[in-house]
Design a protein around this motif. Structure first.
Motif, PDB file in Angstrom:
ATOM      1  N   GLN A  33       0.828  -1.205   0.000  1.00  0.00           N
ATOM      2  CA  GLN A  33       0.000   0.000   0.000  1.00  0.00           C
ATOM      3  C   GLN A  33       0.866   1.260   0.000  1.00  0.00           C
ATOM      4  O   GLN A  33       0.617   2.206  -0.735  1.00  0.00           O
ATOM      5  CB  GLN A  33      -0.922   0.007   1.239  1.00  0.00           C
ATOM      6  CG  GLN A  33      -2.189  -0.819   1.082  1.00  0.00           C
ATOM      7  CD  GLN A  33      -2.941  -0.421  -0.189  1.00  0.00           C
ATOM      8  OE1 GLN A  33      -2.985  -1.202  -1.142  1.00  0.00           O
ATOM      9  NE2 GLN A  33      -3.509   0.782  -0.237  1.00  0.00           N
ATOM     10  N   LYS A  34       1.902   1.204   0.869  1.00  0.00           N
ATOM     11  CA  LYS A  34       2.809   2.349   0.944  1.00  0.00           C
ATOM     12  C   LYS A  34       3.525   2.548  -0.393  1.00  0.00           C
ATOM     13  O   LYS A  34       3.724   3.668  -0.849  1.00  0.00           O
ATOM     14  CB  LYS A  34       3.854   2.122   2.045  1.00  0.00           C
ATOM     15  CG  LYS A  34       3.386   2.604   3.406  1.00  0.00           C
ATOM     16  CD  LYS A  34       4.551   2.632   4.364  1.00  0.00           C
ATOM     17  CE  LYS A  34       4.101   3.182   5.705  1.00  0.00           C
ATOM     18  NZ  LYS A  34       5.200   3.154   6.686  1.00  0.00           N
ATOM     19  N   LEU A  35       3.881   1.435  -1.008  1.00  0.00           N
ATOM     20  CA  LEU A  35       4.579   1.517  -2.293  1.00  0.00           C
ATOM     21  C   LEU A  35       3.703   2.211  -3.338  1.00  0.00           C
ATOM     22  O   LEU A  35       4.184   3.028  -4.124  1.00  0.00           O
ATOM     23  CB  LEU A  35       4.949   0.111  -2.794  1.00  0.00           C
ATOM     24  CG  LEU A  35       6.272  -0.473  -2.260  1.00  0.00           C
ATOM     25  CD1 LEU A  35       6.443  -1.904  -2.748  1.00  0.00           C
ATOM     26  CD2 LEU A  35       7.452   0.374  -2.731  1.00  0.00           C
ATOM     27  N   ARG A  36       2.391   1.864  -3.318  1.00  0.00           N
ATOM     28  CA  ARG A  36       1.461   2.491  -4.262  1.00  0.00           C
ATOM     29  C   ARG A  36       1.420   4.009  -4.020  1.00  0.00           C
ATOM     30  O   ARG A  36       1.446   4.815  -4.952  1.00  0.00           O
ATOM     31  CB  ARG A  36       0.060   1.877  -4.117  1.00  0.00           C
ATOM     32  CG  ARG A  36      -0.949   2.340  -5.191  1.00  0.00           C
ATOM     33  CD  ARG A  36      -2.284   1.646  -5.014  1.00  0.00           C
ATOM     34  NE  ARG A  36      -2.230   0.243  -5.340  1.00  0.00           N
ATOM     35  CZ  ARG A  36      -2.267  -0.241  -6.585  1.00  0.00           C
ATOM     36  NH1 ARG A  36      -2.334   0.586  -7.601  1.00  0.00           N
ATOM     37  NH2 ARG A  36      -2.238  -1.530  -6.786  1.00  0.00           N
ATOM     38  N   GLN A  37       1.391   4.339  -2.702  1.00  0.00           N
ATOM     39  CA  GLN A  37       1.353   5.757  -2.330  1.00  0.00           C
ATOM     40  C   GLN A  37       2.650   6.462  -2.799  1.00  0.00           C
ATOM     41  O   GLN A  37       2.618   7.558  -3.345  1.00  0.00           O
ATOM     42  CB  GLN A  37       1.214   5.817  -0.805  1.00  0.00           C
ATOM     43  CG  GLN A  37       1.058   7.190  -0.207  1.00  0.00           C
ATOM     44  CD  GLN A  37       1.166   7.117   1.325  1.00  0.00           C
ATOM     45  OE1 GLN A  37       0.760   6.115   1.946  1.00  0.00           O
ATOM     46  NE2 GLN A  37       1.690   8.145   1.926  1.00  0.00           N
ATOM     47  N   TYR A  38       3.767   5.801  -2.585  1.00  0.00           N
ATOM     48  CA  TYR A  38       5.055   6.391  -2.982  1.00  0.00           C
ATOM     49  C   TYR A  38       5.128   6.537  -4.503  1.00  0.00           C
ATOM     50  O   TYR A  38       5.700   7.489  -5.039  1.00  0.00           O
ATOM     51  CB  TYR A  38       6.229   5.529  -2.502  1.00  0.00           C
ATOM     52  CG  TYR A  38       6.357   5.449  -0.990  1.00  0.00           C
ATOM     53  CD1 TYR A  38       5.796   6.430  -0.169  1.00  0.00           C
ATOM     54  CD2 TYR A  38       7.040   4.408  -0.382  1.00  0.00           C
ATOM     55  CE1 TYR A  38       5.913   6.355   1.206  1.00  0.00           C
ATOM     56  CE2 TYR A  38       7.171   4.330   0.989  1.00  0.00           C
ATOM     57  CZ  TYR A  38       6.592   5.309   1.777  1.00  0.00           C
ATOM     58  OH  TYR A  38       6.713   5.221   3.114  1.00  0.00           O
ATOM     59  N   TYR A  39       4.574   5.557  -5.205  1.00  0.00           N
ATOM     60  CA  TYR A  39       4.569   5.617  -6.669  1.00  0.00           C
ATOM     61  C   TYR A  39       3.857   6.893  -7.106  1.00  0.00           C
ATOM     62  O   TYR A  39       4.319   7.615  -8.000  1.00  0.00           O
ATOM     63  CB  TYR A  39       3.884   4.364  -7.235  1.00  0.00           C
ATOM     64  CG  TYR A  39       3.575   4.479  -8.707  1.00  0.00           C
ATOM     65  CD1 TYR A  39       4.593   4.360  -9.670  1.00  0.00           C
ATOM     66  CD2 TYR A  39       2.277   4.728  -9.154  1.00  0.00           C
ATOM     67  CE1 TYR A  39       4.319   4.490 -11.013  1.00  0.00           C
ATOM     68  CE2 TYR A  39       2.001   4.854 -10.502  1.00  0.00           C
ATOM     69  CZ  TYR A  39       3.027   4.732 -11.440  1.00  0.00           C
ATOM     70  OH  TYR A  39       2.750   4.886 -12.778  1.00  0.00           O
ATOM     71  N   GLY A  40       2.692   7.184  -6.419  1.00  0.00           N
ATOM     72  CA  GLY A  40       1.932   8.399  -6.736  1.00  0.00           C
ATOM     73  C   GLY A  40       2.774   9.638  -6.513  1.00  0.00           C
ATOM     74  O   GLY A  40       2.773  10.580  -7.333  1.00  0.00           O
ATOM     75  N   THR A  41       3.543   9.648  -5.416  1.00  0.00           N
ATOM     76  CA  THR A  41       4.414  10.797  -5.124  1.00  0.00           C
ATOM     77  C   THR A  41       5.471  10.952  -6.228  1.00  0.00           C
ATOM     78  O   THR A  41       5.749  12.072  -6.682  1.00  0.00           O
ATOM     79  CB  THR A  41       5.113  10.606  -3.765  1.00  0.00           C
ATOM     80  OG1 THR A  41       4.115  10.395  -2.778  1.00  0.00           O
ATOM     81  CG2 THR A  41       5.975  11.797  -3.407  1.00  0.00           C
ATOM     82  N   ALA A  42       6.040   9.825  -6.653  1.00  0.00           N
ATOM     83  CA  ALA A  42       7.074   9.873  -7.698  1.00  0.00           C
ATOM     84  C   ALA A  42       6.488  10.417  -9.000  1.00  0.00           C
ATOM     85  O   ALA A  42       7.140  11.212  -9.702  1.00  0.00           O
ATOM     86  CB  ALA A  42       7.655   8.471  -7.914  1.00  0.00           C
TER      87      ALA A  42
END
Lengths: 73, 837
Positions: free
Chosen positions: B802-811
């Motif tokens: 889930q965090k990875l998905r969120q980080y992907y959005g930030t990137a």
């Protein structure tokens, strides 16, 4: 393309000698060569070559050997 | 030891200073041909070894003279190569500055005479795989191929030993005494071979020292046949001589030879001349001068003897004058005694006079003897020749026809040598007279130095006459030697003593013949030594190239092979013996049959592959402190399948711990290498242009950021992705954020940055400086908090999807912000991201 067949290795059999490792230094190489030599004259030449580290050393020793023969009484 | 950074300045294709960082695992450099790519590998080579393989193997070293210096690099600056290396946690800066044809070496700024790892440099395989060197190795002439294989295997010393001893055994140096002995005996053997009845002796001599007893027996047998029965061995020579002399004396009894002065004789005579001159002109003159000074002592000595007699007589008759018998007063008697006592006080002086006289007598006697010896040394050898003057009519009768020229030689020599000796004798007589004058004057009261000077002058003239004799002897000696031999032949012919003369020569030269044959044995023995050395070197080389190494090479070679390859391949190594010694043979086979050689049978691409495999096998097999491997333009003449195969080999090299620096002219292939080795996240440089300042080098992304974002998204959406894949997504996140930060910096600030040199703090600073909204910056920094924790996590760590998905959005947000900034700046600077997209 040539298809001629090769002959096998033609290395002379010779006496067994302890071969130095592939990356042995000069001294080890010469010591191994010296150990495989039975002829005292050749041993003198090789020792002089080892000591002097130059072919001039071997030549000088050879000249000395010949001079000893010339001066022999 | 691994490489960290290379800086070239004024070296080969580099004029202005250029630096490149070397990745810990894989660094790629792509450049069109002639853009300075090879100068990079040469820089490493030159720094480590002081030369490059291009220069070392060049047929003409002149063509490469002064080629290390870039032609545009301004004097008086010195070209340099600097490499930062890392050994464990220690970084060291190695700097080589070209100085003349050598280099000044510095380690961390301190001048050194050799690199700290110089010993390993000699022993370890060279960590280079260079296209030009591979071609040279395989296509070299057989003798060169042996040497280059030896060099590749670290056998330079072995080849040097081989070369030295081969040259020595082929042409051993002989001392002059041996040369002269050999010439003497060989000329005797030629004469024997020409004499029909003695030819068997010549044959026996030629069989060598082992045949010496048989040769001696043969000589004695022939000698006996010319003498009365039962002559003992010890009397054979004297018997033959007597018989020969009796026969030849009837024809001619004499000799016309005069031996030339041997070098050691010349030295002795020269030294004696100097010694004689010193004796007379310095020592004798000094003693004569002393004698002159002591001349007054002659009168004192006589007075002393006179008064001593007076004192003695006074003791018998004290009142009578001892000199005239008259009555003597006490005062007169006291005068006699007083005068005697006074003279006794001067006795020391008279003794000194006597000593000087004795010393001069001894010296002059010695001089006389040495003059005689000098005469003998110089002129005694002419006695026989000069005696022949009386026999000229006989000589004229003997030396006829072609030998007439020898008569002229003899006559001319007799004239010149005779005149010189006569003059020498005449000067000797003058010298003797001068010597006698000095000797006879020694006891006289007054001695001047004039007679000493006369003696010196006479000696100088005498020695000059002696030198003239030596000179004319030297002039005629060799001509007389020929004439003498011709005369002996003529005498033997007339007297019928040719055979007996040869037998005499054989008996007289028995020991010389034996020595000649022993020398021949030693020289012949060198052929055995030559064979032994050659065989020894071949055995070592064969041991080194066959066995494990051959298997390793074969293993690597099989990995480059493709399924569609015709079955014509490398089949191992062998050593082949030729007249010049051992040669490395590269075997090949075609559908199970051995071919003549790989060199003549394999295609260029296969030979290239074979060269690569040999280098790789040696570099992985041998112990080495160098963890890096520099591979310059490995794929040439290869089809696509083989190129892909080789990418797998590069992967394996890196996975086996080698730090690889790969250079290639083939940009598309380099792209494939990056694609197949995407997870290494190495450094990728492209040389995009070339000017007189040197190459234009750009650091480009290993993988495009957009491609990384796609990879991250694919992993996140893959429900089957395991922890390893999720961790890969985290690493991709770190890489992509670094890349966007660098792209931002370049578009806003106008200067490039290396993503590998960033950390979270530096990245934050760039984002803020380039006006990225603080909220977005904070979100990015949150990602780093997680990534840094993950970096230090336990091996079983599981990233949060889930965090990875969120980080992907930030990137993605950051990528859009960076693109917006680029547009906003309206900067048309070349951004690496778009250039390679």
């Amino acid at each position: 393309m040539s298809t001629k067949q090769t002959s096998s290795s033609v290395l002379p059999p010779g006496p067994p000698i302890n071969l130095p490792s592939p990356r042995s230094r000069r001294q080890e190489l010469l010591e191994a060569l010296l150990a495989s030599t039975r002829n005292p004259t050749h041993a003198r030449i090789l020792k002089a070559y080892m000591t002097s580290q130059t072919v001039q050393g071997a030549e000088e020793e050879f000249s000395k050997i010949i001079e000893e023969l010339v001066d022999e009484t | 030891m691994k490489l960290k950074k290379l800086t070239l300045r004024g070296f080969r294709g580099f004029n202005g200073e250029r630096s490149i960082l070397i990745h810990d695992r894989l660094t790629l450099i792509s450049a069109p041909n002639s853009h300075g790519k090879t100068s990079i590998s040469e820089g490493f080579e030159w720094l480590l070894y002081g030369f490059t393989s291009k220069v070392a193997t060049a047929e003409s070293k002149d063509e490469y003279k002064d080629s290390y210096r870039n032609i545009h690099f301004l004097q008086p600056e010195s070209p340099s190569v600097k490499v930062v290396v890392q050994d464990g946690s220690t970084e060291t800066e190695l700097l080589a500055i070209l100085s003349g044809s050598d280099a000044v070496l510095r380690v961390d700024g301190q001048v050194v005479s050799a690199w700290p790892f110089a010993d390993a440099l000699e022993k370890a395989p060279r960590p280079f795989i260079l296209q030009h060197a591979l071609k040279d190795l395989l296509l070299a002439a057989p003798v060169d191929r042996f040497n280059r294989f030896a060099a590749l295997l670290g056998f330079e010393e072995l080849t040097q030993v081989h070369k030295d001893l081969m040259a020595f055994c082929t042409k051993p140096p002989l001392p002059n005494a041996a040369k002269s002995l050999i010439a003497d005996i060989d000329s005797l053997v030629i004469k024997l071979a020409a004499a029909p009845d003695l030819a068997p002796i010549a044959k026996s001599i030629k069989k060598g020292h082992q045949q010496m007893s048989a040769t001696r027996a043969l000589i004695k047998k022939h000698a006996r046949s010319l003498l009365p029965p039962n002559v003992p061995d010890a009397e054979l020579l004297s018997g033959l001589l007597k018989k020969k002399n009796e026969a030849t004396a009837k024809v001619f009894d004499g000799a016309v030879e005069v031996g030339a002065f041997a070098p050691d004789e010349v030295t002795v005579i020269d030294e004696e001349e100097k010694a004689l001159l010193t004796l007379v002109k310095t020592d004798a003159v000094a003693l004569l001068a002393q004698l002159a000074k002591q001349s007054a002592q002659h009168r004192i000595a006589r007075e002393m003897r006179f008064y001593a007699i007076g004192v003695e007589l006074l003791q018998e008759a004290p009142t009578v004058c001892p000199f005239c018998d008259k009555e003597l007063s006490t005062a007169d008697a006291d005068h006699i005694r007083g005068r005697h006592a006074s003279l006794l006080g001067e006795e020391q002086g008279t003794k000194a006079l006597a000593e000087t006289q004795r010393a001069l007598e001894t010296m002059l006697s010695d001089l006389g003897q040495r003059i005689s010896e000098y005469y003998k040394r110089v002129a005694s050898r002419t006695t026989g020749l000069l005696k022949a003057k009386e026999s000229l009519p006989q000589l004229e009768a003997l030396l006829t026809g072609d030998d007439g020229a020898n008569l002229v030689v003899i006559a001319s020599a007799l004239q010149e040598i005779g005149d010189a000796v006569s003059s020498f004798i005449a000067e000797g007589k003058i010298l003797r007279a001068a010597l006698t004058d000095v000797q006879s004057s020694l006891r006289q009261p007054v001695v001047g130095t004039t007679i000493g000077e006369q003696l010196g002058t006479s000696l100088v003239k005498y020695l000059a006459a002696g030198r003239t004799v030596r000179s004319v002897i030297g002039k005629h000696a060799s001509g007389l030697d020929v004439a003498h031999k011709a005369l002996l032949d003529a005498v033997n012919k007339v007297a019928g003593t040719a055979t007996i003369s040869l037998l005499i020569e054989l008996l007289e030269k028995d020991r010389k013949i034996e020595k000649r044959l022993k020398i021949a044995g030693v020289i012949d023995g060198l052929k055995v030594l030559k064979t032994d050395v050659d065989s020894f070197v071949m055995k070592i080389m064969l041991a080194a190239i066959s066995g494990e190494l051959a298997q390793d090479v074969m293993e690597w070679y099989k990995r480059i092979r493709t399924a569609g390859d015709p079955d014509v391949h490398f089949a191992g190594f062998d050593m082949k013996k030729t007249a010049q010694g051992g040669r490395v043979q590269i075997k090949a086979s075609s559908y199970g049959k051995d071919l003549v050689s790989a060199v003549s049978s394999l295609s260029e691409s296969k030979l290239n592959a074979l060269g690569l495999c040999i280098s790789i096998a040696i570099n992985l097999k041998e112990a080495s402190p160098f963890e890096f491997l520099i591979i310059d333009d490995p794929i040439q003449s290869w089809d696509r399948d083989h190129e892909i195969q080789f990418i797998h080999i590069i992967r394996e090299l890196v996975e086996r711990g080698k730090q690889v620096l790969l250079l290639s002219h083939n940009g598309e292939w380099i792209r494939q290498v990056r694609s197949n080795c995407a997870d290494f996240n190495g450094f990728y440089y492209e040389i995009t242009g070339y000017t007189d300042d040197g190459p234009v080098i750009k650091l480009l992304p290993w993988v495009e950021p957009k491609q990384r974002l796609q990879t991250i998204l694919a992993i996140i959406e893959d429900q089957g992705a395991d922890n390893v894949r999720l961790q890969q997504a985290e690493e991709e996140l770190r890489q992509v954020l670094h890349q966007y930060a660098c792209a931002l910096h370049e578009s806003v600030k106008g200067t490039p940055k290396n993503p590998a040199t960033l950390n979270a703090d530096k990245l934050r600073k760039i984002l803020l400086e380039c006006s990225i909204p603080t909220a977005l910056v904070n979100r990015v920094m949150t990602i780093f908090e997680t990534l840094d924790d993950a970096h230090h996590a336990e091996p079983g760590y599981s990233p949060n999807r889930q965090k990875l998905r969120q980080y992907y959005g930030t990137a993605v947000d950051l990528s859009q912000a960076v693109e917006a900034k680029a547009k906003e700046q309206k900067t048309i600077r070349a951004v690496p991201l778009t250039k390679t997209a």
